[in-house]
Structure formats: structure tokens, C-alpha cells
Design a protein around this motif. Structure first.
Motif, short mmCIF file in Angstrom:
data_model
loop_
_atom_site.label_atom_id
_atom_site.label_comp_id
_atom_site.label_asym_id
_atom_site.label_seq_id
_atom_site.Cartn_x
_atom_site.Cartn_y
_atom_site.Cartn_z
N MET A 189 0.84 -1.18 0.00
CA MET A 189 0.00 0.00 0.00
C MET A 189 0.89 1.25 0.00
O MET A 189 1.88 1.31 0.69
N SER A 190 0.50 2.24 -0.76
CA SER A 190 1.27 3.47 -0.88
C SER A 190 1.11 4.34 0.36
O SER A 190 0.07 4.33 1.02
N GLU A 191 2.13 5.12 0.62
CA GLU A 191 2.08 6.05 1.73
C GLU A 191 1.18 7.24 1.37
O GLU A 191 1.17 7.69 0.23
N ALA A 192 0.43 7.75 2.33
CA ALA A 192 -0.49 8.86 2.08
C ALA A 192 0.26 10.18 2.06
O ALA A 192 0.98 10.51 2.98
N GLU A 228 -14.57 6.10 -3.47
CA GLU A 228 -14.18 6.16 -4.88
C GLU A 228 -12.71 6.52 -5.03
O GLU A 228 -12.19 7.39 -4.35
N SER A 229 -12.08 5.86 -5.97
CA SER A 229 -10.67 6.08 -6.25
C SER A 229 -10.52 6.67 -7.65
O SER A 229 -11.21 6.27 -8.58
N LEU A 230 -9.61 7.64 -7.77
CA LEU A 230 -9.30 8.24 -9.07
C LEU A 230 -7.79 8.18 -9.24
O LEU A 230 -7.05 8.77 -8.44
N PRO A 231 -7.30 7.46 -10.27
CA PRO A 231 -5.85 7.41 -10.48
C PRO A 231 -5.28 8.80 -10.75
O PRO A 231 -5.86 9.58 -11.52
N LEU A 232 -4.15 9.12 -10.14
CA LEU A 232 -3.54 10.44 -10.33
C LEU A 232 -3.12 10.68 -11.76
O LEU A 232 -3.09 11.82 -12.23
N ARG A 253 -4.96 20.26 -2.97
CA ARG A 253 -4.41 20.68 -4.28
C ARG A 253 -2.88 20.51 -4.28
O ARG A 253 -2.30 20.00 -5.23
N ALA A 254 -2.23 20.91 -3.20
CA ALA A 254 -0.76 20.77 -3.12
C ALA A 254 -0.35 19.32 -3.19
O ALA A 254 0.63 18.98 -3.85
N ALA A 255 -1.10 18.44 -2.53
CA ALA A 255 -0.78 17.01 -2.56
C ALA A 255 -1.00 16.44 -3.96
O ALA A 255 -0.24 15.57 -4.40
N LEU A 256 -2.02 16.92 -4.67
CA LEU A 256 -2.28 16.43 -6.01
C LEU A 256 -1.26 16.93 -7.02
O LEU A 256 -0.92 16.23 -7.97
N GLU A 257 -0.76 18.15 -6.81
CA GLU A 257 0.20 18.72 -7.76
C GLU A 257 1.61 18.24 -7.53
O GLU A 257 2.48 18.40 -8.38
N ARG A 258 1.88 17.66 -6.35
CA ARG A 258 3.22 17.14 -6.04
C ARG A 258 3.48 15.89 -6.87
O ARG A 258 2.65 15.01 -6.95
N THR A 316 -0.37 7.02 -5.99
CA THR A 316 -1.02 6.57 -7.22
C THR A 316 -2.47 7.01 -7.37
O THR A 316 -2.98 7.08 -8.49
N ASP A 317 -3.19 7.29 -6.26
CA ASP A 317 -4.63 7.53 -6.34
C ASP A 317 -5.08 8.67 -5.44
O ASP A 317 -4.46 8.98 -4.44
#
Length: 139
Positions: free
Chosen positions: A1-4, A77-81, A133-138, A70-71
């Protein structure tokens, strides 16, 4: 499992303590009077904890927002990055799909419109949209 990278739980399990703490305070208040109802306060504490547990479980299941490597998870619901193309200056058109399966953004949460690689716009939500937003853009 990926780290959050970002984690916003819908509720914390520490909320289970509110009912028993209320019962202890009620019992202590009764100690100031001549009569105490120990068994009643124990039952009140257990009853409040019992009805709080499913509430916490539901909030954690349906209102948790998490970004891993990754998500993006919004509720169940999951959305792949890799499907996200833009998170800044995206307007949410009327009728844009809300992540997590609800009809709209959950109450007390802010919206974050996200443009996907296929050009559609979906609406993510969080209490701290800037951090999301910062976590998604990283990368």
C-alpha cells in the motif's frame, strides 16, 4: 500500500470517548447531591458509545479524503492520479460529477474542481482544499 501524501479522515475514533466522558461528568455532578445513579450513568456511557461507533465508522468510510502516490480517494471512490491533468483555475460546470458517489459536495467541505486527461471535470472535496491541491500537484 502506498504512503499517504494527504489524509483527512471523516472522523476520529477518539469521538467514542465523548459519551463516556459525558456520563462521568453526570455522575460527578450527582456526587454533589445526595443521590447517585451509578448503574444508570454506566448504561448512558455505554449507550452513547454504542450509537457513536457506527456514526464514526460511516464517516470514516464515506468522508475520508486521501491522496497516495497513485490515487486520490474521496470516500469509497478512487481516481488514479495519472488521469488528472489540472487542478488550478478549473471551473466546475453545472452537473459535474462529484467524487465519492454523492449528489453533491458533503456539507462543511469545500469543492476542488479537477480537469481529467479526457477533458471532463469532476469535483473533489476536502476541508482543506489548498492542502489537497498541493498534494495532487506534487509529483
Amino acid at each position: 500500500m502506498s504512503e499517504a501524501r494527504y489524509l483527512e479522515p471523516g472522523a476520529k475514533w477518539s469521538a467514542l470517548l465523548y459519551g463516556p466522558l459525558f456520563a462521568v461528568l453526570g455522575y460527578l455532578a450527582e456526587l454533589l447531591t445526595s443521590t447517585t445513579h451509578t448503574v444508570a450513568w454506566v448504561l448512558v456511557g455505554l449507550g452513547l458509545a454504542t450509537i457513536t461507533a457506527p456514526w464514526i465508522h460511516a464517516r470514516r468510510r464515506f468522508l475520508t479524503v486521501k491522496v497516495t502516490d497513485t490515487d486520490l480517494w474521496a470516500g469509497r471512490e478512487s481516481l488514479p492520479l495519472k488521469e488528472i491533468s489540472e487542478t488550478s483555475d478549473v471551473g466546475a460546470p453545472t452537473g459535474a460529477r462529484v467524487l465519492g458517489g454523492g449528489w453533491g459536495t458533503p456539507r462543511k467541505y469545500d469543492e476542488l474542481p479537477i480537469r481529467l486527461t479526457d477533458g471532463t471535470v469532476v469535483v473533489a472535496w476536502a476541508k482543506d482544499v489548498r492542502a489537497l491541491r498541493a498534494a495532487l500537484e506534487r509529483t
